[in-house]
Design an enzyme around this catalytic site. Sequence first.
Site, PDB file in Angstrom:
ATOM      1  N   GLU A  81      23.997 -18.068  21.803  1.00 16.32           N
ATOM      2  CA  GLU A  81      24.039 -19.479  22.188  1.00 16.32           C
ATOM      3  C   GLU A  81      24.441 -19.516  23.661  1.00 16.32           C
ATOM      4  OE1 GLU A  81      25.955 -23.713  20.683  1.00 16.32           O
ATOM      5  OE2 GLU A  81      27.178 -21.901  20.553  1.00 16.32           O
TER       6      GLU A  81
ATOM      7  N   ASP B 232      27.786 -17.459  18.411  1.00 14.50           N
ATOM      8  CA  ASP B 232      28.222 -18.809  18.763  1.00 14.50           C
ATOM      9  C   ASP B 232      29.027 -18.824  20.060  1.00 14.50           C
ATOM     10  OD1 ASP B 232      28.882 -21.677  17.935  1.00 14.50           O
ATOM     11  OD2 ASP B 232      30.902 -20.832  18.036  1.00 14.50           O
TER      12      ASP B 232
ATOM     13  N   ASP C 298      25.983 -15.913  11.413  1.00 14.01           N
ATOM     14  CA  ASP C 298      26.504 -16.602  12.595  1.00 14.01           C
ATOM     15  C   ASP C 298      27.840 -15.960  12.959  1.00 14.01           C
ATOM     16  OD1 ASP C 298      27.139 -18.555  14.549  1.00 14.01           O
ATOM     17  OD2 ASP C 298      26.106 -20.094  13.389  1.00 14.01           O
TER      18      ASP C 298
ATOM     19  N   HIS D 139      22.030 -27.384  14.177  1.00 18.82           N
ATOM     20  CA  HIS D 139      23.136 -28.109  13.547  1.00 18.82           C
ATOM     21  C   HIS D 139      24.000 -28.867  14.552  1.00 18.82           C
ATOM     22  CE1 HIS D 139      24.826 -24.327  14.912  1.00 18.82           C
ATOM     23  NE2 HIS D 139      26.010 -24.895  14.886  1.00 18.82           N
ATOM     24  N   ASP D 140      23.792 -28.642  15.847  1.00 14.93           N
ATOM     25  CA  ASP D 140      24.565 -29.334  16.881  1.00 14.93           C
ATOM     26  C   ASP D 140      23.746 -30.397  17.613  1.00 14.93           C
ATOM     27  OD1 ASP D 140      26.979 -27.993  16.546  1.00 14.93           O
ATOM     28  OD2 ASP D 140      26.425 -26.382  17.908  1.00 14.93           O
TER      29      ASP D 140
END
Length: 557
Positions: A259, A202, A100, A332-333
Amino acid sequence: MAEQLAWWQKTIAYEAYPKSFQDTKGAGTGTIAGITSRLDHLASLGVGALWLTPMYKSPQKDNGYDVQDYYQIDPSYGTMGDFDELLAQADARGIKIVMDLVFNHTSDENPWFVESSSSRDNAKADWYVWADPKPDGSVPTNWRSCFGGSAWEWCEARQQYYLHTFGTYQPDLNWECPEVRQAIYDVANWWVAKGVGGFRIDAITFIKKPAVFADAEPDAGDGMVDVRSVTGNVPGILDFLHEFKRQVRDGHDIFTVGEANMVAAEELPQWVGRDGVFDMVFGFEHTKVPLGGTEVWYHKVDWKKSTLVRELVKTEDAVAGLGWCPVFFENHDQPRSVDHFLPEAVPAGRTDDAAKALGMLLLTMRGTPFIYQGEELGVCNLHLPSIDLYNDPQSKSTYAEALAAGLSEQEALEAVWGYSRDNARTPMHWDDTANAGFTTGTPWLAVNEQYKTHNVAAESADPDSVLAWYRRLVALRGELPVLVDGDFTELVPGDEQVFGYARKDAETEALVFVNLSPEPATYDTALVAGAELAASSQGADAQPGALRPYEAVVYRR
């Protein structure tokens, strides 16, 4: 046709949240060695790419998304030697590790920022986004950070403000500075040389800031506006990202997935494919449907399943023939997918059926499936009795915003129950022993009580479990390669209950029908004429043209 696809298009990806995956030290937080110890579970799901959220050295104020040193492993996770062993053991199972990359911002404890914030004339003075106060001494603009409050923080040493899209401890990097971009590319290439198989990048759509910093129309009663609405997908961002592609992606057998908040389906041709900047992007339009297209947790809206389907199909159609997309419902969000997309299944006790229905979509639509840890078990949301028990900073700030908007404490807490990022971050369920087999210590975040029934050990022994269904679908992808490489065509557009589509190549056709409702549903039997049932989420007695509540079927011909 499948042989023409790259390895990352033919495999299944899995996202693990290292802090919550497996603890081997009894410290209550996950370790790299713990991930290594569980690779066989991933292999049983056909996983070929394992995305790990950040494990770099970090103060851990935002669980690693505040990077202090991109070249070091955080001691809480282990050592670089542990990471090398993970790489080796994963490679032995045909699994590539995906890192990430957090390149919109760093930690305020990163040496880059420490130097930049020390004065206006140091070597890294321009490495972050700095601005003078307004003539009256107030913040430069009315932008609100994602975690609440102003997106600007005062620096006494420089007598300036710095921009932070997220926490005050996460200052935004200045991508306009060539030295910053080179430092970023150096980081990524260092990890490529280590042997990683790709990157998830990210918050990448926020790296390009407007040429002029100015107030924007407020979007709430606090007189501020979400900073992301001002800095998201600003013209010129693709120039930066094409440079990233040339410097990092090109010439390596890896993949990149960005993302991509605020990138509409019609813009995808600029972002993916031969002429795009990434191999894939995570688009979030479908995840916003239950919130009426917003990201405001406490605004209740009425929405239709056909709207969700439309967003999924828009993405499929946008990349057809030119690129590839990830297929995902959780990360995870995000909240757990059953609660988010099929909430009526929860009070009805049909969560396993609903999880299987979503699993069918995940593993049979066109694109690379991304399974999030626990999704393969049918794990649902967590309901903690107090906001004080939550770790997620966004949950705490949203709770406060909800109260300020006039909601009661119970209503604000219910909004957190529905959408908190901690829903997905609770420890992984390995068995029904204390703390779900995650740790022998005190877990850093509460374990979901669902672990007593929904865990890897129990579901591996149950042929009717969600996990067994996932493994059946993984096997089906091997039996029916058309589910990997076939074209995608919607079959029953506009239906409020059934999502139907065909995956087709020159020799084979797979026909998928999923009932997204709690009521029985029908579809035209002519659509499956001459086809045989390949799999049903509710047993081999499935009837052509008829679907039980939340039933998912696939036919072949």
